[in-house]
Design a protein around this motif. Sequence first.
Motif, PDB file in Angstrom:
ATOM      1  N   ALA A 144       0.831  -1.201   0.000  1.00 45.24           N
ATOM      2  CA  ALA A 144       0.000   0.000   0.000  1.00 45.24           C
ATOM      3  C   ALA A 144       0.870   1.257   0.000  1.00 45.24           C
ATOM      4  CB  ALA A 144      -0.933  -0.009   1.212  1.00 45.24           C
ATOM      5  N   GLU A 145       1.916   1.237   0.810  1.00 41.00           N
ATOM      6  CA  GLU A 145       2.843   2.369   0.891  1.00 41.00           C
ATOM      7  C   GLU A 145       3.487   2.681  -0.464  1.00 41.00           C
ATOM      8  OE1 GLU A 145       6.714   2.325   3.373  1.00 41.00           O
ATOM      9  OE2 GLU A 145       5.066   2.397   4.821  1.00 41.00           O
ATOM     10  N   ASN A 146       3.818   1.632  -1.201  1.00 37.61           N
ATOM     11  CA  ASN A 146       4.456   1.780  -2.512  1.00 37.61           C
ATOM     12  C   ASN A 146       3.442   1.908  -3.651  1.00 37.61           C
ATOM     13  OD1 ASN A 146       7.080   1.672  -1.470  1.00 37.61           O
ATOM     14  ND2 ASN A 146       7.035  -0.548  -1.420  1.00 37.61           N
ATOM     15  N   ARG A 147       2.158   2.005  -3.291  1.00 36.11           N
ATOM     16  CA  ARG A 147       1.065   2.184  -4.248  1.00 36.11           C
ATOM     17  C   ARG A 147       1.037   1.088  -5.327  1.00 36.11           C
ATOM     18  NH1 ARG A 147      -1.124   7.553  -3.744  1.00 36.11           N
ATOM     19  NH2 ARG A 147       0.177   8.750  -2.347  1.00 36.11           N
ATOM     20  N   LEU A 148       1.261  -0.143  -4.870  1.00 29.58           N
ATOM     21  CA  LEU A 148       1.185  -1.279  -5.782  1.00 29.58           C
ATOM     22  C   LEU A 148      -0.275  -1.671  -5.971  1.00 29.58           C
ATOM     23  CD1 LEU A 148       4.229  -3.277  -4.407  1.00 29.58           C
ATOM     24  CD2 LEU A 148       4.146  -1.768  -6.400  1.00 29.58           C
ATOM     25  N   LYS A 149      -0.563  -2.446  -6.999  1.00 30.26           N
ATOM     26  CA  LYS A 149      -1.966  -2.733  -7.312  1.00 30.26           C
ATOM     27  C   LYS A 149      -2.604  -3.806  -6.427  1.00 30.26           C
ATOM     28  CE  LYS A 149      -0.960  -5.974 -11.020  1.00 30.26           C
ATOM     29  NZ  LYS A 149      -1.198  -6.374 -12.378  1.00 30.26           N
ATOM     30  N   THR A 150      -1.778  -4.639  -5.760  1.00 31.40           N
ATOM     31  CA  THR A 150      -2.329  -5.669  -4.868  1.00 31.40           C
ATOM     32  C   THR A 150      -1.554  -5.716  -3.553  1.00 31.40           C
ATOM     33  OG1 THR A 150      -0.897  -7.515  -5.499  1.00 31.40           O
ATOM     34  CG2 THR A 150      -2.851  -7.134  -6.878  1.00 31.40           C
ATOM     35  N   THR A 151      -2.136  -6.417  -2.595  1.00 32.69           N
ATOM     36  CA  THR A 151      -1.488  -6.589  -1.293  1.00 32.69           C
ATOM     37  C   THR A 151      -0.288  -7.529  -1.359  1.00 32.69           C
ATOM     38  OG1 THR A 151      -3.040  -8.384  -0.804  1.00 32.69           O
ATOM     39  CG2 THR A 151      -3.613  -6.182   0.003  1.00 32.69           C
ATOM     40  N   GLY A 152      -0.115  -8.233  -2.444  1.00 34.72           N
ATOM     41  CA  GLY A 152       0.979  -9.187  -2.615  1.00 34.72           C
ATOM     42  C   GLY A 152       2.113  -8.639  -3.447  1.00 34.72           C
ATOM     43  N   GLU A 153       2.606  -7.472  -3.057  1.00 32.82           N
ATOM     44  CA  GLU A 153       3.705  -6.819  -3.788  1.00 32.82           C
ATOM     45  C   GLU A 153       3.331  -6.530  -5.241  1.00 32.82           C
ATOM     46  OE1 GLU A 153       6.894  -9.661  -3.066  1.00 32.82           O
ATOM     47  OE2 GLU A 153       7.476  -8.561  -1.272  1.00 32.82           O
ATOM     48  N   GLY A 154       2.052  -6.269  -5.473  1.00 29.39           N
ATOM     49  CA  GLY A 154       1.567  -5.992  -6.816  1.00 29.39           C
ATOM     50  C   GLY A 154       1.288  -7.238  -7.634  1.00 29.39           C
ATOM     51  N   LEU A 155       1.523  -8.402  -7.064  1.00 30.24           N
ATOM     52  CA  LEU A 155       1.316  -9.672  -7.769  1.00 30.24           C
ATOM     53  C   LEU A 155       0.004 -10.306  -7.352  1.00 30.24           C
ATOM     54  CD1 LEU A 155       4.968 -10.929  -7.311  1.00 30.24           C
ATOM     55  CD2 LEU A 155       3.970  -9.950  -9.383  1.00 30.24           C
ATOM     56  N   GLU A 156      -0.530 -11.156  -8.214  1.00 33.47           N
ATOM     57  CA  GLU A 156      -1.835 -11.771  -7.950  1.00 33.47           C
ATOM     58  C   GLU A 156      -1.728 -13.030  -7.085  1.00 33.47           C
ATOM     59  OE1 GLU A 156      -5.792 -13.196 -10.411  1.00 33.47           O
ATOM     60  OE2 GLU A 156      -3.994 -12.642 -11.521  1.00 33.47           O
ATOM     61  N   TRP A 157      -0.710 -13.857  -7.312  1.00 33.29           N
ATOM     62  CA  TRP A 157      -0.586 -15.151  -6.640  1.00 33.29           C
ATOM     63  C   TRP A 157       0.671 -15.216  -5.794  1.00 33.29           C
ATOM     64  CZ3 TRP A 157      -4.666 -18.195  -6.574  1.00 33.29           C
ATOM     65  CH2 TRP A 157      -5.613 -18.068  -7.593  1.00 33.29           C
ATOM     66  N   GLY A 158       0.586 -16.016  -4.746  1.00 35.83           N
ATOM     67  CA  GLY A 158       1.736 -16.203  -3.871  1.00 35.83           C
ATOM     68  C   GLY A 158       1.674 -17.522  -3.146  1.00 35.83           C
ATOM     69  N   VAL A 159       2.699 -17.768  -2.353  1.00 33.25           N
ATOM     70  CA  VAL A 159       2.806 -19.002  -1.579  1.00 33.25           C
ATOM     71  C   VAL A 159       3.199 -18.652  -0.150  1.00 33.25           C
ATOM     72  CG1 VAL A 159       4.057 -21.177  -1.318  1.00 33.25           C
ATOM     73  CG2 VAL A 159       3.476 -20.359  -3.590  1.00 33.25           C
ATOM     74  N   LEU A 160       2.544 -19.278   0.798  1.00 38.89           N
ATOM     75  CA  LEU A 160       2.910 -19.181   2.199  1.00 38.89           C
ATOM     76  C   LEU A 160       3.373 -20.567   2.614  1.00 38.89           C
ATOM     77  CD1 LEU A 160       0.922 -17.577   5.071  1.00 38.89           C
ATOM     78  CD2 LEU A 160       1.735 -19.911   5.284  1.00 38.89           C
TER      79      LEU A 160
END
Length: 100
Positions: free
Chosen positions: A65-81
């Motif tokens: 959010a601080e970097n004004r990216l488009k998603t909560t995942g560093e601007g990416l759609e998919w991720g892995v935890l």
Amino acid sequence: MNISDYNSIFWIAHPGGPAILDQVEQKLGLKAEKMKATRDVLNDYGNMSSACVLFILDEMRRKSAENRLKTTGEGLEWGVLFGFRTGLTIETVVLHSVPI
């Protein structure tokens, strides 16, 4: 979801310690910035056991959010935890980020 490059997704890794993160980065060919949120939380709070992943998710959301990216995942759609437990146990969850 077809992943040809592990750097094309975001990563939330339980930070058992720097050596574990180093090995994950090396084996998967991850760029150093892919584990930034994880390393920041490990540096700030240490290994808090299972709670670490919640802090990492919040750190990634906040920075995105601080970097004004488009998603909560560093601007990416998919991720892995993923998290490691004693022995050879690894728990993995596929994540889908939300728009900011």
